[in-house]
Design an enzyme around this catalytic site. Sequence first.
Site, PDB file in Angstrom:
ATOM      1  N   CYS A   1      26.660 -37.550 -53.555  1.00 51.41           N
ATOM      2  CA  CYS A   1      27.124 -37.835 -54.910  1.00 51.41           C
ATOM      3  C   CYS A   1      28.177 -36.809 -55.349  1.00 51.41           C
ATOM      4  O   CYS A   1      29.262 -36.777 -54.783  1.00 51.41           O
ATOM      5  CB  CYS A   1      25.932 -37.901 -55.860  1.00 51.41           C
ATOM      6  SG  CYS A   1      26.337 -38.632 -57.470  1.00 51.41           S
TER       7      CYS A   1
ATOM      8  N   HIS B   1      22.983 -42.540 -53.271  1.00 54.35           N
ATOM      9  CA  HIS B   1      21.763 -41.734 -53.248  1.00 54.35           C
ATOM     10  C   HIS B   1      20.784 -42.219 -52.182  1.00 54.35           C
ATOM     11  O   HIS B   1      19.978 -43.116 -52.431  1.00 54.35           O
ATOM     12  CB  HIS B   1      21.101 -41.758 -54.627  1.00 54.35           C
ATOM     13  CG  HIS B   1      21.833 -40.971 -55.653  1.00 54.35           C
ATOM     14  ND1 HIS B   1      21.563 -39.644 -55.917  1.00 54.35           N
ATOM     15  CD2 HIS B   1      22.861 -41.310 -56.453  1.00 54.35           C
ATOM     16  CE1 HIS B   1      22.384 -39.202 -56.851  1.00 54.35           C
ATOM     17  NE2 HIS B   1      23.188 -40.192 -57.191  1.00 54.35           N
TER      18      HIS B   1
ATOM     19  N   GLU C   1      18.233 -40.707 -51.196  1.00 56.83           N
ATOM     20  CA  GLU C   1      16.874 -40.324 -51.585  1.00 56.83           C
ATOM     21  C   GLU C   1      16.264 -41.313 -52.567  1.00 56.83           C
ATOM     22  O   GLU C   1      15.077 -41.211 -52.910  1.00 56.83           O
ATOM     23  CB  GLU C   1      16.879 -38.923 -52.201  1.00 56.83           C
ATOM     24  CG  GLU C   1      17.311 -38.838 -53.660  1.00 56.83           C
ATOM     25  CD  GLU C   1      18.795 -39.016 -53.892  1.00 56.83           C
ATOM     26  OE1 GLU C   1      19.205 -39.093 -55.061  1.00 56.83           O
ATOM     27  OE2 GLU C   1      19.563 -39.081 -52.916  1.00 56.83           O
TER      28      GLU C   1
END
Length: 374
Positions: A264, A347, A349
């Site tokens: 990011c 992202h 995650e």
Amino acid sequence: MKAILALEDGTIFHGTSFTGEGETGGEVIFNTGMTGYQEILTDPSYNGQLVCMTYPLIGNYGVNDVDVESLSVKAAGLIVKECCKTPSNWRATKSLPDYLRENGVTGIEDIDTRALTRHLRLNGAMRGYITTEDISEEEAVRRAQGQPDMEGLNLADGVSSDRPFAWVDGRPRFFESIDQAEWQGNGPRLAVYDFGIKFNILRLLADQGFDLLVVPSSARAAEVRNLKPDAIFLSNGPGDPAAVENAVEAARDLTEDHPVAGICLGHQILGLAMGAKSYKLKFGHHGCNHPVMDLTTRKIEISSQNHGFCVDIAGLDFLEPTHKNLNDDTLEGFAHKEKPILAIQYHPEAAPGPHDSRYFFSRFRELVREKTGK
């Protein structure tokens, strides 16, 4: 309690505050996730933003003490069609309105979120202001126009930890200064720049066996070198990457002789350090359902995204694009052709979102193993 949302272009939305009296301002963006509002609210990447959830009912499963991505709510405000005040979920410890009140964050409902989202898609993300005060619409618009513009705004330093910490057993262990920071494990040493890092990134890096030391966004390259890390990681975060000049300079230095990865804002900072340019997207990518193609495998993954800026690596022959967004063809990842450097814009995650992209962490771990033997 009556409340209004004013946009900088003069558009007014009337609604109701579900958190009592309050006022707040920031950049108004929309998120297309159906769930995950607690993770979104506590994601530091949303600092300075008023988040409009496009799903019409928010809050029905409440909040809890586990599903957080930082220690407090970081979003400037929440805009929904309808807020559920009486959640029904066995994991819930409190309601969404109570949670926002405890964190001093204003929430507004009874807003036509479809109309607001369409307005932002047509005209772009813009500054807004929410208030329960009895003021004129003209005054509310003036206050919206008085909010800082996201371009040129360094928000990362404001959400970064002011002290370094090790990540041990799923929680931070703080040190008073970088000079006093100590590695806690036996795995490859990963120095993590905190520009507003989400906890789930740390969890997944730890799952790969890394020994983690997290340093403030202001840490100089020389300070990080003194830690003798095996690799460097640049985290997510809010604001304009070009405004975080100290981090770009540090990344440029550390990429000379370390494996480096970024997610990011970290992706953007790493791109700038390589000589790329950044630019602001019209309304950004925010949600849990963005299709991305991994150009190395040609597989398509559904990704979680939250960014308002993008990177342009055109003309940099030593970099190769590794991922692209299938909605607008913007860059979603790149790698260096010769150095152990890779980054993705979205992202992996999740938290919230699908897990399609988690391979990024194992891919980085393998890169570190190849380059360091650890």
